[in-house]
Design a protein around this motif. Structure first.
Motif, PDB file in Angstrom:
ATOM      1  N   ARG A  94       0.816  -1.214   0.000  1.00  0.00           N
ATOM      2  CA  ARG A  94       0.000   0.000   0.000  1.00  0.00           C
ATOM      3  C   ARG A  94       0.849   1.263   0.000  1.00  0.00           C
ATOM      4  N   ARG A  95       1.924   1.279   0.773  1.00  0.00           N
ATOM      5  CA  ARG A  95       2.751   2.480   0.848  1.00  0.00           C
ATOM      6  C   ARG A  95       3.379   2.805  -0.520  1.00  0.00           C
ATOM      7  N   ALA A  96       3.929   1.782  -1.173  1.00  0.00           N
ATOM      8  CA  ALA A  96       4.556   2.008  -2.480  1.00  0.00           C
ATOM      9  C   ALA A  96       3.512   2.409  -3.517  1.00  0.00           C
ATOM     10  N   ALA A  97       2.336   1.778  -3.469  1.00  0.00           N
ATOM     11  CA  ALA A  97       1.286   2.112  -4.427  1.00  0.00           C
ATOM     12  C   ALA A  97       0.800   3.545  -4.237  1.00  0.00           C
ATOM     13  N   THR A  98       0.703   3.980  -2.980  1.00  0.00           N
ATOM     14  CA  THR A  98       0.299   5.356  -2.707  1.00  0.00           C
ATOM     15  C   THR A  98       1.313   6.334  -3.273  1.00  0.00           C
ATOM     16  N   ASN A  99       2.591   6.070  -3.063  1.00  0.00           N
ATOM     17  CA  ASN A  99       3.635   6.951  -3.599  1.00  0.00           C
ATOM     18  C   ASN A  99       3.597   7.011  -5.113  1.00  0.00           C
ATOM     19  N   MET A 100       3.176   5.923  -5.748  1.00  0.00           N
ATOM     20  CA  MET A 100       3.150   5.866  -7.202  1.00  0.00           C
ATOM     21  C   MET A 100       1.997   6.668  -7.788  1.00  0.00           C
ATOM     22  N   PHE A 101       0.822   6.574  -7.176  1.00  0.00           N
ATOM     23  CA  PHE A 101      -0.381   7.117  -7.795  1.00  0.00           C
ATOM     24  C   PHE A 101      -0.889   8.419  -7.180  1.00  0.00           C
ATOM     25  N   VAL A 102      -0.584   8.692  -5.940  1.00  0.00           N
ATOM     26  CA  VAL A 102      -1.147   9.862  -5.273  1.00  0.00           C
ATOM     27  C   VAL A 102      -0.122  10.980  -5.257  1.00  0.00           C
ATOM     28  N   ASN A 103      -0.443  12.044  -5.972  1.00  0.00           N
ATOM     29  CA  ASN A 103       0.494  13.164  -6.103  1.00  0.00           C
ATOM     30  C   ASN A 103       0.361  14.152  -4.961  1.00  0.00           C
ATOM     31  N   LYS A 104      -0.881  14.422  -4.535  1.00  0.00           N
ATOM     32  CA  LYS A 104      -1.124  15.376  -3.465  1.00  0.00           C
ATOM     33  C   LYS A 104      -2.468  15.066  -2.841  1.00  0.00           C
ATOM     34  N   LYS A 105      -2.605  15.266  -1.529  1.00  0.00           N
ATOM     35  CA  LYS A 105      -3.875  14.994  -0.854  1.00  0.00           C
ATOM     36  C   LYS A 105      -4.011  15.920   0.350  1.00  0.00           C
ATOM     37  N   PRO A 106      -5.259  16.182   0.768  1.00  0.00           N
ATOM     38  CA  PRO A 106      -5.469  17.035   1.941  1.00  0.00           C
ATOM     39  C   PRO A 106      -5.001  16.339   3.213  1.00  0.00           C
ATOM     40  N   GLY A 107      -4.724  17.124   4.258  1.00  0.00           N
ATOM     41  CA  GLY A 107      -4.355  16.539   5.539  1.00  0.00           C
ATOM     42  C   GLY A 107      -5.517  15.766   6.137  1.00  0.00           C
ATOM     43  N   GLY A 108      -5.207  14.785   6.937  1.00  0.00           N
ATOM     44  CA  GLY A 108      -6.245  13.996   7.584  1.00  0.00           C
ATOM     45  C   GLY A 108      -6.847  12.925   6.711  1.00  0.00           C
ATOM     46  N   THR A 109      -6.208  12.586   5.573  1.00  0.00           N
ATOM     47  CA  THR A 109      -6.723  11.541   4.700  1.00  0.00           C
ATOM     48  C   THR A 109      -5.632  10.548   4.347  1.00  0.00           C
ATOM     49  N   LYS A 110      -6.060   9.342   4.076  1.00  0.00           N
ATOM     50  CA  LYS A 110      -5.206   8.320   3.494  1.00  0.00           C
ATOM     51  C   LYS A 110      -5.846   7.894   2.178  1.00  0.00           C
ATOM     52  N   VAL A 111      -5.062   7.922   1.111  1.00  0.00           N
ATOM     53  CA  VAL A 111      -5.567   7.585  -0.214  1.00  0.00           C
ATOM     54  C   VAL A 111      -4.663   6.532  -0.831  1.00  0.00           C
ATOM     55  N   TYR A 112      -5.263   5.443  -1.310  1.00  0.00           N
ATOM     56  CA  TYR A 112      -4.448   4.389  -1.907  1.00  0.00           C
ATOM     57  C   TYR A 112      -5.280   3.583  -2.904  1.00  0.00           C
ATOM     58  N   PRO A 113      -4.639   3.045  -3.942  1.00  0.00           N
ATOM     59  CA  PRO A 113      -5.355   2.210  -4.919  1.00  0.00           C
ATOM     60  C   PRO A 113      -5.489   0.785  -4.413  1.00  0.00           C
ATOM     61  N   ILE A 114      -6.601   0.142  -4.751  1.00  0.00           N
ATOM     62  CA  ILE A 114      -6.782  -1.269  -4.391  1.00  0.00           C
ATOM     63  C   ILE A 114      -6.959  -2.157  -5.625  1.00  0.00           C
ATOM     64  N   GLU A 115      -7.239  -1.567  -6.777  1.00  0.00           N
ATOM     65  CA  GLU A 115      -7.310  -2.320  -8.040  1.00  0.00           C
ATOM     66  C   GLU A 115      -6.776  -1.442  -9.160  1.00  0.00           C
ATOM     67  N   VAL A 116      -5.929  -2.025 -10.019  1.00  0.00           N
ATOM     68  CA  VAL A 116      -5.377  -1.313 -11.170  1.00  0.00           C
ATOM     69  C   VAL A 116      -5.382  -2.270 -12.358  1.00  0.00           C
ATOM     70  N   MET A 117      -6.118  -1.923 -13.422  1.00  0.00           N
ATOM     71  CA  MET A 117      -6.253  -2.806 -14.585  1.00  0.00           C
ATOM     72  C   MET A 117      -6.137  -2.001 -15.877  1.00  0.00           C
TER      73      MET A 117
END
Length: 420
Positions: A292-315
């Motif tokens: 999850r950590r590596a996937a977040t670094n790959m896909f999430v460029n910027k996000k608001p504070g107080g959130t966690k954003v991560y991909p769970i499916e990529v096709m």
């Protein structure tokens, strides 16, 4: 970093911010010098819809694809000589129908599933799956378009929260495609574009897909093989033959693959390879994002504070089509499912980002050197917001587009009502 190019595959950065973009619209109305035909493609056995079926006007470069409900819209110039249309999809018998068969609406086309048992001698003469994939990559300069080409394509990008569509972008673009033997990256020129979004349903967040049409262009495995296979020896991948199939009366090897190194997000999927020419006809790719950590670094460029954003499916999916003995990029699709966790909210939100691009016409480039102008897109582009584009009935003119899904049509109407 291991597999670095794969990690930035498609430049898929998800940008999450509070500020909507400025409105923008580029439109070119054209005379009614074409005829539009509409209908759907179905399985002859059970009448199930066939999505992403390819329709092309024979002896021309005009084509389109069916949407997720099997529906299509095909526009052809008025006065075209008596023509036939080829309809094809993987695992089905292709069909050629005269243009006179098509109606302005309600055209029904049935395709028959392939039931022929494929000859093991004919299909498995390659023997070694890894060697077959290596040959496929080595022969790309001979099997695919070998001259600069200007492609007209339709691009769609949608974001949905749960079962509701909350954002939709569409564009007609020109792809300045380079020969497949050329390692240089390609340019995309914007012709027409429109976008609308319901930011209330985005939890005051505007999810914007950075890269726009480049996301689907860079899925072209044969043009950008290093984004998928980071070692030319292919020793870091496991390849296996699966049950063969056919399309358009051509036998296809089916090869599954997966990356052996699973430290970072890694690819696995299926390659459909023409048995006669060893050309890639279709690819279905998946990315494992358990890290999850590596996937977040790959896909999430910027996000608001107080959130966690991560991909769970990529096709990713890509289709190639053939004309005059050469294959060319025809259709691609990317689907990403993201989870947004808010620090002070009990439940998380799930967003699905879909983007697809279909080549609807192409011709050789008329100039040796492309002159860039303000309509050429940056690879970091984010599709701009627009409200009025959906009400312009002549917006797309003679350009072939993917017939809108009912769900997307309903979403457009609801979004417009909310905005107004």
């Amino acid at each position: 970093m291991k597999n670095f190019k794969s990690l930035i595959f498609l430049f898929m950065g998800l940008l999450i911010s509070y500020t909507p973009l400025n409105a923008k619209i580029i439109s070119q109305n054209t005379p009614q010098d074409y005829v539009e035909y509409k209908g759907e493609v179905l399985n002859s056995n059970n009448e199930d819809v066939i999505m992403n079926a390819h329709l092309s006007v024979n002896e021309s470069n005009i084509s389109t694809v069916t949407n997720s409900e099997g529906k299509f819209s095909l526009k052809v110039p008025k006065g075209i000589a008596p023509a036939t249309v080829n309809i094809s999809y993987l695992g089905y018998q292709s069909k050629n129908l005269p243009l006179s068969y098509f109606k302005s609406k309600g055209t029904i086309i049935y395709l028959d599933p392939v039931v022929e048992e494929l000859s093991e001698v004919k299909v498995y003469k390659a023997g070694d799956a890894r060697k077959l994939v290596y040959t496929m990559l080595e022969n790309r300069g001979d099997n695919y378009i070998n001259r600069p080409t200007e492609m007209t394509a339709f691009y769609r990008e949608s974001i949905s929260k749960g079962n509701r569509n909350v954002s939709l972008s569409e564009a007609v673009v020109k792809i300045h495609k380079k020969p497949y033997s050329d390692y240089g990256e390609e340019d995309i020129e914007l012709v027409k574009a429109r976008k609308t979004a319901d930011y209330d349903r985005l939890d005051t967040l505007a999810l914007k897909l950075r890269g726009g049409p480049f996301n689907t262009l860079f899925i072209d495995v044969m043009k950008y093989p290093d984004y998928l296979f980071y070692e030319r020896s292919l020793d870091n991948y496991e390849f296996n033959f699966e049950e063969p199939t056919q399309i358009d009366n051509r036998y296809l090897y089916v090869v599954s693959f997966k990356d052996r190194n699973k430290e970072m997000p890694w690819f696995f999927g299926t390659l459909f390879i023409d048995a006669e020419t060893q050309s890639l006809v279709r690819a279905k790719l998946n990315m494992n994002v358990d890290n999850r950590r590596a996937a977040t670094n790959m896909f999430v460029n910027k996000k608001p504070g107080g959130t966690k954003v991560y991909p769970i499916e990529v096709m990713y999916d890509i289709d190639y089509h053939q004309q005059d003995g050469r294959w060319y990029f025809g259709y691609s699709n990317a689907k990403l499912l993201f989870v947004v966790n808010w620090k002070r909210k009990l439940f998380n939100s799930r967003y699905q980002v879909n983007s697809e691009m279909a080549v609807t016409n192409w011709r050789p480039e008329t100039e040796d050197r492309i002159k860039r102008n303000e309509n050429f897109l940056s690879k970091r582009v984010v599709m701009a917001d627009d409200i009025s584009g959906f009400t312009d009935l002549q917006f797309w003119g003679s350009n072939n587009i993917i017939e809108p899904d009912k769900s997307i049509q309903n979403a457009i109407e609801k979004i417009q009502r909310n905005i107004q």
